[in-house]
Design a protein around this motif. Sequence first.
Motif, PDB file in Angstrom:
ATOM      1  N   MET A   1      20.935 -30.164  -5.266  1.00  0.00           N
ATOM      2  CA  MET A   1      21.677 -29.054  -4.691  1.00  0.00           C
ATOM      3  C   MET A   1      20.697 -27.916  -4.383  1.00  0.00           C
ATOM      4  O   MET A   1      19.882 -27.554  -5.213  1.00  0.00           O
ATOM      5  N   ASP A   2      20.761 -27.354  -3.170  1.00  0.00           N
ATOM      6  CA  ASP A   2      19.841 -26.267  -2.829  1.00  0.00           C
ATOM      7  C   ASP A   2      20.336 -24.935  -3.400  1.00  0.00           C
ATOM      8  O   ASP A   2      21.450 -24.813  -3.865  1.00  0.00           O
ATOM      9  N   LYS A   3      19.492 -23.934  -3.344  1.00  0.00           N
ATOM     10  CA  LYS A   3      19.820 -22.645  -3.964  1.00  0.00           C
ATOM     11  C   LYS A   3      20.993 -21.936  -3.302  1.00  0.00           C
ATOM     12  O   LYS A   3      21.702 -21.189  -3.941  1.00  0.00           O
ATOM     13  N   LYS A   4      21.205 -22.175  -2.009  1.00  0.00           N
ATOM     14  CA  LYS A   4      22.300 -21.498  -1.305  1.00  0.00           C
ATOM     15  C   LYS A   4      23.660 -21.939  -1.825  1.00  0.00           C
ATOM     16  O   LYS A   4      24.589 -21.158  -1.883  1.00  0.00           O
ATOM     17  N   ASN A   5      23.797 -23.218  -2.189  1.00  0.00           N
ATOM     18  CA  ASN A   5      25.083 -23.752  -2.625  1.00  0.00           C
ATOM     19  C   ASN A   5      25.234 -23.846  -4.138  1.00  0.00           C
ATOM     20  O   ASN A   5      26.250 -24.316  -4.630  1.00  0.00           O
ATOM     21  N   ALA A   6      24.236 -23.413  -4.872  1.00  0.00           N
ATOM     22  CA  ALA A   6      24.300 -23.488  -6.329  1.00  0.00           C
ATOM     23  C   ALA A   6      25.352 -22.508  -6.853  1.00  0.00           C
ATOM     24  O   ALA A   6      25.459 -21.388  -6.359  1.00  0.00           O
ATOM     25  N   PRO A   7      26.168 -22.938  -7.838  1.00  0.00           N
ATOM     26  CA  PRO A   7      27.170 -22.022  -8.392  1.00  0.00           C
ATOM     27  C   PRO A   7      26.488 -20.848  -9.093  1.00  0.00           C
ATOM     28  O   PRO A   7      25.462 -21.012  -9.747  1.00  0.00           O
ATOM     29  N   ILE A   8      27.045 -19.692  -8.911  1.00  0.00           N
ATOM     30  CA  ILE A   8      26.488 -18.486  -9.524  1.00  0.00           C
ATOM     31  C   ILE A   8      26.936 -18.449 -10.980  1.00  0.00           C
ATOM     32  O   ILE A   8      28.133 -18.522 -11.266  1.00  0.00           O
ATOM     33  N   ALA A   9      25.979 -18.347 -11.882  1.00  0.00           N
ATOM     34  CA  ALA A   9      26.301 -18.289 -13.304  1.00  0.00           C
ATOM     35  C   ALA A   9      26.897 -16.922 -13.616  1.00  0.00           C
ATOM     36  O   ALA A   9      26.392 -15.895 -13.163  1.00  0.00           O
ATOM     37  N   ILE A  10      27.989 -16.941 -14.368  1.00  0.00           N
ATOM     38  CA  ILE A  10      28.651 -15.686 -14.738  1.00  0.00           C
ATOM     39  C   ILE A  10      28.824 -15.697 -16.252  1.00  0.00           C
ATOM     40  O   ILE A  10      29.187 -16.721 -16.825  1.00  0.00           O
ATOM     41  N   THR A  11      28.518 -14.591 -16.874  1.00  0.00           N
ATOM     42  CA  THR A  11      28.659 -14.525 -18.330  1.00  0.00           C
ATOM     43  C   THR A  11      30.115 -14.279 -18.685  1.00  0.00           C
ATOM     44  O   THR A  11      30.905 -13.833 -17.845  1.00  0.00           O
ATOM     45  N   VAL A  12      30.451 -14.541 -19.939  1.00  0.00           N
ATOM     46  CA  VAL A  12      31.825 -14.329 -20.410  1.00  0.00           C
ATOM     47  C   VAL A  12      32.181 -12.844 -20.319  1.00  0.00           C
ATOM     48  O   VAL A  12      33.292 -12.500 -19.901  1.00  0.00           O
ATOM     49  N   SER A  13      31.235 -11.968 -20.640  1.00  0.00           N
ATOM     50  CA  SER A  13      31.548 -10.529 -20.582  1.00  0.00           C
ATOM     51  C   SER A  13      31.748 -10.071 -19.132  1.00  0.00           C
ATOM     52  O   SER A  13      32.604  -9.222 -18.857  1.00  0.00           O
ATOM     53  N   GLU A  14      30.995 -10.635 -18.194  1.00  0.00           N
ATOM     54  CA  GLU A  14      31.202 -10.299 -16.778  1.00  0.00           C
ATOM     55  C   GLU A  14      32.574 -10.793 -16.315  1.00  0.00           C
ATOM     56  O   GLU A  14      33.301 -10.073 -15.626  1.00  0.00           O
ATOM     57  N   ALA A  15      32.918 -12.009 -16.715  1.00  0.00           N
ATOM     58  CA  ALA A  15      34.228 -12.571 -16.353  1.00  0.00           C
ATOM     59  C   ALA A  15      35.342 -11.740 -16.975  1.00  0.00           C
ATOM     60  O   ALA A  15      36.359 -11.465 -16.332  1.00  0.00           O
ATOM     61  N   LEU A  16      35.137 -11.320 -18.211  1.00  0.00           N
ATOM     62  CA  LEU A  16      36.140 -10.502 -18.910  1.00  0.00           C
ATOM     63  C   LEU A  16      36.351  -9.175 -18.179  1.00  0.00           C
ATOM     64  O   LEU A  16      37.490  -8.759 -17.957  1.00  0.00           O
ATOM     65  N   ASN A  17      35.260  -8.533 -17.776  1.00  0.00           N
ATOM     66  CA  ASN A  17      35.380  -7.267 -17.032  1.00  0.00           C
ATOM     67  C   ASN A  17      36.109  -7.472 -15.711  1.00  0.00           C
ATOM     68  O   ASN A  17      36.953  -6.662 -15.323  1.00  0.00           O
ATOM     69  N   LYS A  18      35.780  -8.561 -15.017  1.00  0.00           N
ATOM     70  CA  LYS A  18      36.452  -8.863 -13.747  1.00  0.00           C
ATOM     71  C   LYS A  18      37.947  -9.062 -13.965  1.00  0.00           C
ATOM     72  O   LYS A  18      38.774  -8.566 -13.203  1.00  0.00           O
ATOM     73  N   MET A  19      38.302  -9.796 -15.013  1.00  0.00           N
ATOM     74  CA  MET A  19      39.707 -10.092 -15.280  1.00  0.00           C
ATOM     75  C   MET A  19      40.467  -8.842 -15.734  1.00  0.00           C
ATOM     76  O   MET A  19      41.640  -8.682 -15.410  1.00  0.00           O
ATOM     77  N   GLU A  20      39.800  -7.964 -16.466  1.00  0.00           N
ATOM     78  CA  GLU A  20      40.446  -6.699 -16.855  1.00  0.00           C
ATOM     79  C   GLU A  20      40.784  -5.882 -15.612  1.00  0.00           C
ATOM     80  O   GLU A  20      41.877  -5.347 -15.483  1.00  0.00           O
ATOM     81  N   ARG A  21      39.847  -5.796 -14.682  1.00  0.00           N
ATOM     82  CA  ARG A  21      40.099  -5.061 -13.439  1.00  0.00           C
ATOM     83  C   ARG A  21      41.195  -5.733 -12.617  1.00  0.00           C
ATOM     84  O   ARG A  21      42.051  -5.076 -12.045  1.00  0.00           O
ATOM     85  N   TYR A  22      41.147  -7.064 -12.574  1.00  0.00           N
ATOM     86  CA  TYR A  22      42.131  -7.857 -11.835  1.00  0.00           C
ATOM     87  C   TYR A  22      43.546  -7.598 -12.370  1.00  0.00           C
ATOM     88  O   TYR A  22      44.486  -7.388 -11.594  1.00  0.00           O
ATOM     89  N   CYS A  23      43.686  -7.553 -13.679  1.00  0.00           N
ATOM     90  CA  CYS A  23      45.003  -7.332 -14.299  1.00  0.00           C
ATOM     91  C   CYS A  23      45.420  -5.860 -14.260  1.00  0.00           C
ATOM     92  O   CYS A  23      46.613  -5.559 -14.242  1.00  0.00           O
ATOM     93  N   ALA A  24      44.454  -4.956 -14.264  1.00  0.00           N
ATOM     94  CA  ALA A  24      44.775  -3.528 -14.233  1.00  0.00           C
ATOM     95  C   ALA A  24      45.234  -3.101 -12.840  1.00  0.00           C
ATOM     96  O   ALA A  24      46.032  -2.174 -12.690  1.00  0.00           O
ATOM     97  N   TYR A  25      44.751  -3.784 -11.819  1.00  0.00           N
ATOM     98  CA  TYR A  25      45.081  -3.448 -10.438  1.00  0.00           C
ATOM     99  C   TYR A  25      46.572  -3.615 -10.175  1.00  0.00           C
ATOM    100  O   TYR A  25      47.206  -2.773  -9.556  1.00  0.00           O
ATOM    101  N   GLN A  26      47.148  -4.725 -10.636  1.00  0.00           N
ATOM    102  CA  GLN A  26      48.586  -4.949 -10.530  1.00  0.00           C
ATOM    103  C   GLN A  26      49.005  -5.955 -11.580  1.00  0.00           C
ATOM    104  O   GLN A  26      48.166  -6.673 -12.116  1.00  0.00           O
TER     105      GLN A  26
END
Length: 160
Positions: A1-26
């Motif tokens: 797999m080349d670098k363009k299509n490689a999945p971006i690694a996300i940490t649990v704390s980054e995912a948690l922050n994203k989900m907090e914002r996602y749930c706070a929005y609506q």
Amino acid sequence: MDKKNAPIAITVSEALNKMERYCAYQERCHKEVMSKLSGMRLIPEAKEQIILHLLEHNFLNEERFAKSFARGKFRIKKWGKQRIVRELKFRNISTYNIKTALKEIPESSYLETFHELADKKYASLTEKDRYKKKKKLIDYLVYRGWENQLVFDKINDLNL
């Protein structure tokens, strides 16, 4: 797999922050949150940890979601109770929470909204054939989730 299509690694704390914002929005239901988490390609333990955190810190509350959903769809989209129930069931909301959510809609404004919607739609129909006009009105109201008995009583009131 080349670098363009490689999945971006996300940490649990980054995912948690994203989900907090996602749930706070609506308000969100568990199904929406799980779907969003699945897109982040996290291990099951991490997803579980994030869901628990969101529940503990009241970012995710199924009853609050159901109430908000019912009020909003009734007030803004003028949906009847049957459509609201169908959509909440699709989102895997419990029967208890659905019943609680429907209590958010006052009966008087429910009937008032129904009659206003039916009258407005009837006035906008340009169909000359009264049977086709009747069918169009019935289809419109039933699709929006209004109870059959209400719809047919209204049709009789309009002498269609």
